[in-house]
Scaffold this motif. Structure first.
Motif, PDB file in Angstrom:
ATOM      1  N   GLY A 774       0.790  -1.216   0.000  1.00 23.68           N
ATOM      2  CA  GLY A 774       0.000   0.000   0.000  1.00 23.68           C
ATOM      3  C   GLY A 774       0.821   1.263   0.000  1.00 23.68           C
ATOM      4  O   GLY A 774       0.423   2.279  -0.541  1.00 23.68           O
ATOM      5  N   SER A 775       2.050   1.166   0.558  1.00 24.43           N
ATOM      6  CA  SER A 775       2.867   2.364   0.625  1.00 24.43           C
ATOM      7  C   SER A 775       3.321   2.842  -0.744  1.00 24.43           C
ATOM      8  O   SER A 775       3.771   3.963  -0.896  1.00 24.43           O
ATOM      9  N   ALA A 776       3.229   1.959  -1.711  1.00 19.20           N
ATOM     10  CA  ALA A 776       3.628   2.373  -3.067  1.00 19.20           C
ATOM     11  C   ALA A 776       2.793   3.539  -3.539  1.00 19.20           C
ATOM     12  O   ALA A 776       3.268   4.386  -4.294  1.00 19.20           O
ATOM     13  N   TRP A 777       1.573   3.577  -3.110  1.00 21.46           N
ATOM     14  CA  TRP A 777       0.677   4.628  -3.594  1.00 21.46           C
ATOM     15  C   TRP A 777       0.983   5.987  -2.977  1.00 21.46           C
ATOM     16  O   TRP A 777       0.412   6.992  -3.391  1.00 21.46           O
ATOM     17  N   THR A 778       1.886   6.007  -1.970  1.00 23.53           N
ATOM     18  CA  THR A 778       2.245   7.297  -1.397  1.00 23.53           C
ATOM     19  C   THR A 778       3.263   8.036  -2.256  1.00 23.53           C
ATOM     20  O   THR A 778       3.516   9.209  -2.033  1.00 23.53           O
ATOM     21  N   LEU A 779       3.884   7.354  -3.225  1.00 23.59           N
ATOM     22  CA  LEU A 779       4.823   8.021  -4.115  1.00 23.59           C
ATOM     23  C   LEU A 779       4.056   8.710  -5.237  1.00 23.59           C
ATOM     24  O   LEU A 779       3.172   8.119  -5.854  1.00 23.59           O
ATOM     25  N   THR A 780       4.427   9.952  -5.501  1.00 23.61           N
ATOM     26  CA  THR A 780       3.781  10.676  -6.584  1.00 23.61           C
ATOM     27  C   THR A 780       4.324  10.182  -7.929  1.00 23.61           C
ATOM     28  O   THR A 780       5.311   9.433  -7.995  1.00 23.61           O
ATOM     29  N   GLU A 781       3.693  10.627  -9.031  1.00 20.69           N
ATOM     30  CA  GLU A 781       4.146  10.202 -10.363  1.00 20.69           C
ATOM     31  C   GLU A 781       5.572  10.645 -10.615  1.00 20.69           C
ATOM     32  O   GLU A 781       6.393   9.892 -11.153  1.00 20.69           O
ATOM     33  N   ARG A 782       5.919  11.892 -10.242  1.00 17.20           N
ATOM     34  CA  ARG A 782       7.269  12.390 -10.443  1.00 17.20           C
ATOM     35  C   ARG A 782       8.275  11.621  -9.589  1.00 17.20           C
ATOM     36  O   ARG A 782       9.409  11.341 -10.010  1.00 17.20           O
ATOM     37  N   GLU A 783       7.872  11.242  -8.357  1.00 16.37           N
ATOM     38  CA  GLU A 783       8.764  10.470  -7.491  1.00 16.37           C
ATOM     39  C   GLU A 783       9.006   9.075  -8.069  1.00 16.37           C
ATOM     40  O   GLU A 783      10.121   8.544  -8.009  1.00 16.37           O
ATOM     41  N   LEU A 784       7.974   8.494  -8.639  1.00 16.57           N
ATOM     42  CA  LEU A 784       8.149   7.186  -9.283  1.00 16.57           C
ATOM     43  C   LEU A 784       9.076   7.289 -10.497  1.00 16.57           C
ATOM     44  O   LEU A 784       9.878   6.386 -10.752  1.00 16.57           O
ATOM     45  N   GLN A 785       8.988   8.399 -11.246  1.00 19.33           N
ATOM     46  CA  GLN A 785       9.883   8.590 -12.384  1.00 19.33           C
ATOM     47  C   GLN A 785      11.328   8.722 -11.919  1.00 19.33           C
ATOM     48  O   GLN A 785      12.247   8.162 -12.525  1.00 19.33           O
ATOM     49  N   ALA A 786      11.536   9.449 -10.847  1.00 21.76           N
ATOM     50  CA  ALA A 786      12.881   9.580 -10.306  1.00 21.76           C
ATOM     51  C   ALA A 786      13.394   8.239  -9.799  1.00 21.76           C
ATOM     52  O   ALA A 786      14.563   7.876  -9.993  1.00 21.76           O
ATOM     53  N   LEU A 787      12.522   7.481  -9.118  1.00 31.19           N
ATOM     54  CA  LEU A 787      12.893   6.156  -8.621  1.00 31.19           C
ATOM     55  C   LEU A 787      13.318   5.235  -9.761  1.00 31.19           C
ATOM     56  O   LEU A 787      14.270   4.457  -9.634  1.00 31.19           O
ATOM     57  N   ALA A 788      12.638   5.314 -10.905  1.00 35.90           N
ATOM     58  CA  ALA A 788      12.957   4.448 -12.046  1.00 35.90           C
ATOM     59  C   ALA A 788      14.356   4.704 -12.581  1.00 35.90           C
ATOM     60  O   ALA A 788      14.956   3.826 -13.212  1.00 35.90           O
ATOM     61  N   CYS A 789      14.906   5.898 -12.323  1.00 37.06           N
ATOM     62  CA  CYS A 789      16.245   6.223 -12.817  1.00 37.06           C
ATOM     63  C   CYS A 789      17.345   5.814 -11.845  1.00 37.06           C
ATOM     64  O   CYS A 789      18.529   5.779 -12.225  1.00 37.06           O
ATOM     65  N   LEU A 790      17.003   5.480 -10.617  1.00 37.07           N
ATOM     66  CA  LEU A 790      18.035   5.209  -9.616  1.00 37.07           C
ATOM     67  C   LEU A 790      18.854   3.959  -9.913  1.00 37.07           C
ATOM     68  O   LEU A 790      20.054   3.936  -9.618  1.00 37.07           O
ATOM     69  N   PRO A 791      18.292   2.859 -10.471  1.00 36.50           N
ATOM     70  CA  PRO A 791      19.142   1.678 -10.740  1.00 36.50           C
ATOM     71  C   PRO A 791      20.212   1.933 -11.783  1.00 36.50           C
ATOM     72  O   PRO A 791      21.179   1.169 -11.875  1.00 36.50           O
ATOM     73  N   SER A 792      20.065   2.973 -12.576  1.00 39.83           N
ATOM     74  CA  SER A 792      21.053   3.260 -13.612  1.00 39.83           C
ATOM     75  C   SER A 792      22.268   3.944 -13.001  1.00 39.83           C
ATOM     76  O   SER A 792      22.305   4.268 -11.816  1.00 39.83           O
ATOM     77  N   ARG A 793      23.280   4.166 -13.850  1.00 42.00           N
ATOM     78  CA  ARG A 793      24.485   4.854 -13.395  1.00 42.00           C
ATOM     79  C   ARG A 793      24.419   6.360 -13.667  1.00 42.00           C
ATOM     80  O   ARG A 793      25.432   7.058 -13.602  1.00 42.00           O
ATOM     81  N   MET A 794      23.216   6.867 -14.004  1.00 43.49           N
ATOM     82  CA  MET A 794      23.092   8.291 -14.286  1.00 43.49           C
ATOM     83  C   MET A 794      23.327   9.121 -13.031  1.00 43.49           C
ATOM     84  O   MET A 794      22.893   8.751 -11.934  1.00 43.49           O
ATOM     85  N   THR A 795      23.999  10.255 -13.227  1.00 45.14           N
ATOM     86  CA  THR A 795      24.134  11.215 -12.138  1.00 45.14           C
ATOM     87  C   THR A 795      22.814  11.958 -11.973  1.00 45.14           C
ATOM     88  O   THR A 795      21.918  11.880 -12.832  1.00 45.14           O
ATOM     89  N   LEU A 796      22.688  12.716 -10.876  1.00 44.80           N
ATOM     90  CA  LEU A 796      21.456  13.467 -10.666  1.00 44.80           C
ATOM     91  C   LEU A 796      21.281  14.526 -11.749  1.00 44.80           C
ATOM     92  O   LEU A 796      20.151  14.834 -12.148  1.00 44.80           O
ATOM     93  N   ASP A 797      22.389  15.064 -12.249  1.00 42.52           N
ATOM     94  CA  ASP A 797      22.287  16.022 -13.355  1.00 42.52           C
ATOM     95  C   ASP A 797      21.703  15.344 -14.596  1.00 42.52           C
ATOM     96  O   ASP A 797      20.861  15.918 -15.298  1.00 42.52           O
ATOM     97  N   GLU A 798      22.153  14.122 -14.876  1.00 44.15           N
ATOM     98  CA  GLU A 798      21.652  13.399 -16.046  1.00 44.15           C
ATOM     99  C   GLU A 798      20.193  12.981 -15.851  1.00 44.15           C
ATOM    100  O   GLU A 798      19.393  12.995 -16.792  1.00 44.15           O
ATOM    101  N   VAL A 799      19.826  12.615 -14.615  1.00 44.59           N
ATOM    102  CA  VAL A 799      18.425  12.301 -14.334  1.00 44.59           C
ATOM    103  C   VAL A 799      17.556  13.531 -14.564  1.00 44.59           C
ATOM    104  O   VAL A 799      16.477  13.456 -15.161  1.00 44.59           O
TER     105      VAL A 799
END
Length: 839
Positions: A774-799
């Motif tokens: 249920g806690s998944a629904w507490t993440l906003t759409e933008r937060e989920l988009q940011a989360l999807a980039c975390l497994p990659s090697r992108m820097t925060l600037d690239e994200v």
């Protein structure tokens, strides 16, 4: 000059003609004409003779509420003033009230075409859409003045014009077509449908047997005059014929000679005779058949006599061509020979078998032997060498040459094969015929000897390389039952690449394609996965351009593409390509069996027991050499959760169970039954070998990782497996062990792996992944988009750049993700997100 009027002897020209014989209503055609005239001011009804154009327009006009001004043109209407006078008389007859003064105005304007045209346009403009004008036989207009007059008349706003003819002369309709102001009804609409054919047969007293009518429709292509001719000649009353009705059985020779050929200008008629004999239509050949042939070809296409694209020829063109050939063969045999010789030279590069046939039919034996000597490797690749040799043998030439002797020897070897349809079995006989009994016999020596780049060397390289890829006693690799080792393949890869290049340079397209297909398969089996994918896709794309003739050559490319897709866990493409390769069973049984063996693994991965059963049943019927049915059945038991039943089928004398992948499978089976000692024993003594296939390497390291008791050692083996899998995405061995590897993969995310993105994808693809909390629904759409980039090697600037936001905004989203997931680092966030099903 006499102005024609409804009261002159030629008044029949301003009346719709009566049909000759029974008339069949064709509501489909009438509806199409009605719709076209409602939408467009000018409608063209054009088709070659005998399509019932006038009858269709007459029946439509009779049902239209508006009076029709009908004009039947004749050759004398090339005089513009006379033409406009006839049209004026027809308009006056159709609208006696509104156009009562038109005949007088035309008489007063006699001698001035412009004044006659002005008077006619004035009346038609006043009538508007009430005016319906039909000009029949417009193809008779040849003079520029007459055509200009009609073109000007057609621009009159308001009235509807229907132009009927065998073709439409230059009436400046191009702009109107672009503007949607001109409609066209041609042979596609006017050809009879099967139902209309049946109605016409019954109207003319013919039999109503549906099979007879269907046979007639196929033979005539729906050409109405041919259907009438068949009824009148009693062709349909043949009892029970032994063969289907053919176009030449329909007696329209006289009609074709008089109404089609006889009505053409002499140069067009001469060209049409030659074009129909040839059955091949393109501008270069047209130029070879007659001076100015390209222009004449375009004119025939414009008249509807030949199709714009020979590959999409309408059925009616076959009827015309058949009867033109009959007429020409009976009256001008020298023309037939000339055309066949031109065709032989024209198609030698694209269809050598047809070139040999045309040369023989053109009484040119030297040309036939020349084509055979130059193109025999291509004929061999197309499975048509034997037929070409037999044709050449029927017309001996004065000097055949060494290449013809080679082609004859190869053909003789193929005839000696008990199963000539088995290309792989026949290959050895062909090689023996080419290299002789005293030549080297090992594949490596044969390939080394076949480097001179001539026809013999190219064919030997192709056949020997292919045999090396499909031999039943070569070591297994990558997928059990899909055979060939990695280390000893380089000479095969090189030989096939050289053979493909030589074949392309020499102009042997199908042989070049076949060499490239086997080369793609050799790359797949030697761990050059990305190269194999690219080359297989290139082969299949080029094969589509070559057409059906290239189908047998593409089986190896389908197998290569299927293997790569399977290793990369792309199940749908794998199934599609492997199924296509397995369908080559008639000509390539060994290749088809290997494709079917891999298809078993695909069906197991997809959870498709019915598919597995079907493929196994097919393999059992064929009993192919080199395919381990026991291993495939063991894999089936394993997939059904029956590891003990699978172990009962293990036979260490079977190479499939002792191959690297087979050893890993045995180890996994012992591990699933709880016998860790046996699982370790299965892997004992198996060294890391750089010559192994990448899929074997991934499987071995994954199996070892699952048996390690020390976490550090387990993670080292897992990282090695990921190192091997990552470059080309060979993840199927990891996906096969997904459930067992899941805890290790989750823990691996926190150990600093260089393959966090791949680990995340593997965990996300696991079917047993838990449902989102249920806690998944507490993440906003933008937060989920940011989360999807975390497994990659992108820097925060690239994200930030990928999400089109500022770096500060990304930092805000990431901090929110950490807070909501209860973590403090990027790695922990990824691991927790995977556990909760968010990635």
């Amino acid at each position: 000059m006499t102005i024609v009027s409804p009261h002159t002897p030629a008044s029949w020209r301003t009346q719709a003609p009566r049909a000759d014989g029974p008339v069949v209503e064709r509501p489909r055609c009438q509806a199409a004409l009605r719709s076209a005239t409602a939408l467009r001011p000018v409608v063209v009804v054009a088709a070659p003779p005998g399509f019932g154009k006038t009858t269709v327009v007459t029946r439509w006009a009779a049902q239209d509420a508006r009076p029709t001004a009908w004009v039947t043109l004749d050759p004398f209407d090339d005089d513009a003033e006379r033409l406009l006078g006839v049209v004026a008389a027809a308009v006056a007859a159709a609208h006696p009230g509104a156009a009562h003064g038109l005949p007088a105005a035309v008489r007063a304007a006699a001698g001035s075409t412009g004044r006659v045209l002005d008077a006619l346009v004035s009346v038609l403009t006043d009538l508007g859409e009430r005016a319906l004008v039909v000009l029949d036989d417009v193809h008779l207009l040849t003079s520029p003045a007459a055509r200009h007059a009609v073109a000007t008349l057609l621009r009159t706003p308001g009235p509807r014009f229907v132009l009927v003819g065998r073709y439409v002369p230059d009436l400046a309709l191009g702009r109107g077509r672009l503007a949607g102001q001109v409609g066209d009804l041609g042979t596609r609409v006017l050809a009879l449908t099967p139902r209309e054919t049946s109605d016409l047969v019954r109207a003319w007293g013919g039999p109503a047997d549906p099979d007879v009518v269907a046979d007639l429709w196929r033979a005539t292509g729906g050409w109405p005059v041919a259907v009438r001719a068949a009824c009148a000649a009693g062709v349909l009353h043949r009892g029970r014929p032994q063969r289907a009705l053919r176009p030449q059985d329909v007696p329209v020779d006289d009609y074709v000679r008089e109404e089609v050929l006889g009505a053409l200008p002499s140069d067009v008629g001469t060209f049409l005779r030659r074009a129909c004999v040839g059955r091949v239509l393109d501008p270069p050949l047209a130029e070879a058949l007659a001076p100015g042939g390209a222009r004449l070809l375009e004119e025939c296409v414009g008249r509807g006599l030949l199709p714009p694209d020979a590959s999409r020829a309408l059925p009616w063109h076959d009827v015309l061509a058949t009867h033109v050939r009959v007429v020409v063969g009976r009256t001008e045999p020298s023309v037939v020979r000339t055309v066949h010789r031109a065709l032989a030279r024209h198609v030698a590069g694209t269809d050598p078998a047809a070139a040999v046939r045309h040369a023989v039919e053109g009484h040119a034996p030297e040309l036939a032997h020349e084509v055979l000597g130059e193109r025999w490797p291509e004929l061999l690749a197309r499975s048509s060498l034997g037929a070409a040799v037999r044709l050449c043998g029927a017309v001996p030439a004065q000097a055949g040459g060494r290449d013809v002797a080679t082609a004859t020897a190869v053909s003789r070897a193929l005839r000696g094969e008990s199963r000539p349809e088995d290309h792989d079995a026949a290959a050895a006989l062909v090689v023996r015929a080419l290299v002789g009994a005293d030549a080297p016999t090992t594949p490596h020596d044969l390939l080394a000897a076949a480097t001179q780049g001539d026809a013999t060397g190219t064919v030997v390289a192709y056949l020997v390389g292919r045999a090396a890829l499909h031999a039943s006693d070569t070591p297994v690799a990558g997928v059990p039952a899909e055979r060939c080792g990695r280390g000893g393949l380089q000479h095969v890869v090189d030989a096939l690449a050289d053979a493909a290049e030589v074949a392309a340079v020499r102009g042997w397209p199908v042989l070049a394609l076949a060499c490239r297909a086997e080369h793609a398969l050799a790359c797949a089996r030697s761990s050059r996965v990305a190269e194999a994918r690219a080359r297989a896709q290139g082969v299949l794309g080029d094969a589509a351009a070559l057409g059906p003739v290239s189908a047998p050559a593409t089986a190896a490319a389908h197998l290569a593409a299927g293997l790569v897709a399977f290793w990369c866990d792309e199940q749908a493409p794998a199934r599609r390509h492997l199924t296509a390769a397995a369908q080559a069973a008639s000509s390539r049984p060994a290749l088809a069996a290997r494709a079917a063996a891999v298809l078993v693994h695909v069906c197991l991965a997809d959870g498709d027991p019915a598919g597995v059963a079907d493929v196994l049943a097919t393999l059992e019927r064929r009993a192919p050499a080199g395919i381990s049915l026991a291993f495939l059945v063991a894999a089936q038991h394993d997939a059904h959760g029956e590891p003990r039943d699978a172990l009962a089928l293990v036979d260490l004398a079977d190479p499939a169970f002792t191959s690297p992948t087979g050893v890993c499978r045995r180890s996994d089976l012992h591990r699933r039954t709880g016998d860790r000692a046996a699982a370790l024993a299965a892997l004992a003594g198996v060294p890391d070998d750089p010559a192994w296939h990448v899929a074997d390497t991934v499987a071995l390291h994954a199996s070892r990782a699952l048996l390690r008791e020390e976490p550090a050692a387990a993670h080292r083996d897992l990282e090695r497996a990921l190192d091997a899998a990552a470059p080309d995405g060979v993840v199927r061995p990891l996906r096969d062990r997904a459930a067992a590897l899941r805890p290790l993969l989750l823990a691996h995310l926190g150990r600093g792996s260089s393959h966090e993105g791949l680990v995340t994808r593997l965990l996300a693809a696991d079917r047993d992944a838990p449902a989102p909390r249920g806690s998944a629904w507490t993440l906003t759409e933008r937060e989920l988009q940011a989360l999807a980039c975390l497994p990659s090697r992108m820097t925060l600037d690239e994200v930030a750049a990928s999400l089109f936001v500022s770096v500060n905004t990304v930092k805000t989203h990431v901090r929110a993700v950490y807070r909501k997931l209860g973590v403090t680092s990027r790695r922990d966030a990824v691991r927790t997100a995977v556990e909760r099903g968010l990635l």
